[in-house]
Design a protein around this motif. Structure first.
Motif, PDB file in Angstrom:
ATOM      1  N   HIS A  27       0.832  -1.203   0.000  1.00 38.96           N
ATOM      2  CA  HIS A  27       0.000   0.000   0.000  1.00 38.96           C
ATOM      3  C   HIS A  27       0.870   1.257   0.000  1.00 38.96           C
ATOM      4  O   HIS A  27       0.589   2.232  -0.692  1.00 38.96           O
ATOM      5  N   ARG A  28       1.949   1.228   0.764  1.00 38.53           N
ATOM      6  CA  ARG A  28       2.853   2.376   0.863  1.00 38.53           C
ATOM      7  C   ARG A  28       3.649   2.599  -0.430  1.00 38.53           C
ATOM      8  O   ARG A  28       4.204   3.673  -0.644  1.00 38.53           O
ATOM      9  N   MET A  31       0.223   3.433  -3.547  1.00 39.76           N
ATOM     10  CA  MET A  31      -0.496   4.707  -3.419  1.00 39.76           C
ATOM     11  C   MET A  31       0.303   5.860  -4.027  1.00 39.76           C
ATOM     12  O   MET A  31      -0.233   6.618  -4.848  1.00 39.76           O
ATOM     13  N   TYR A  66      -1.838  -5.137  -5.032  1.00 42.24           N
ATOM     14  CA  TYR A  66      -2.591  -4.885  -3.815  1.00 42.24           C
ATOM     15  C   TYR A  66      -4.005  -4.497  -4.226  1.00 42.24           C
ATOM     16  O   TYR A  66      -4.203  -3.855  -5.270  1.00 42.24           O
TER      17      TYR A  66
END
Length: 128
Positions: A27-28, A31, A66
C-alpha cells in the motif's frame, strides 16, 4: 504578431515523490505510484525510490499487487511513458546487490542535478 506565451502560462508546479518501501508494504508503494500517474497529467513529477524500493525497479523483479490498485510495474511503465523521471538510489542498488544495468528500461540511476531541474514551479515533496 507572433504568439507570445507568458512565463506564468508555461510554468507548472512539481511534485517530488519519495518511496522507500517494497514488498513488505504494498500500500505504501502503490499509493504514491498511483498519485504520481494522476499528477503527471498536469504537474511536473519526479519519483525517487531508495532503501527497499529499488528491489521493484530491476529487470525480472516480481510485480507488486494490492487490492484496488494497478500493479507496480503497470504504474512505473505508465510514468515512463508519460516521460516522468523514475530514479533509483545508486547506493541502495549496490547494497541490494544490483548494478545500474539491471534497472528496468526507462528507470534511471539518480543524479542530484535531476532533483533540481525537473520543474520551474514550486515543489511539493511527498515521502512514503
Amino acid at each position: 504578431m507572433k504568439n507570445v506565451i507568458s512565463v506564468a502560462d508555461s510554468i507548472r508546479d512539481g511534485v517530488f515523490i519519495h518511496i522507500t518501501e517494497s514488498y513488505n508494504d504494498p500500500h505504501r508503494v502503490l499509493m504514491p505510484l498511483k498519485m504520481a500517474n494522476m499528477m503527471a497529467m498536469d504537474k511536473d513529477v519526479i519519483v525517487y525510490m531508495d532503501i527497499h524500493a529499488v528491489e521493484l525497479l530491476v529487470k525480472g523483479a516480481k510485480d507488486l499487487n494490492y487490492a484496488d490498485f494497478e500493479s507496480a510495474q503497470s504504474y512505473i511503465k505508465g510514468l515512463i511513458n508519460k516521460k516522468v523521471g523514475v530514479y533509483a538510489c545508486p547506493t541502495c542498488l549496490k547494497i541490494a546487490g544490483f548494478k545500474p544495468e539491471y534497472l528496468m528500461d526507462g528507470v534511471q540511476v539518480a543524479q542530484k542535478e535531476r532533483f533540481f531541474n525537473f520543474t520551474k514551479g514550486r515543489i511539493l515533496t511527498l515521502d512514503y
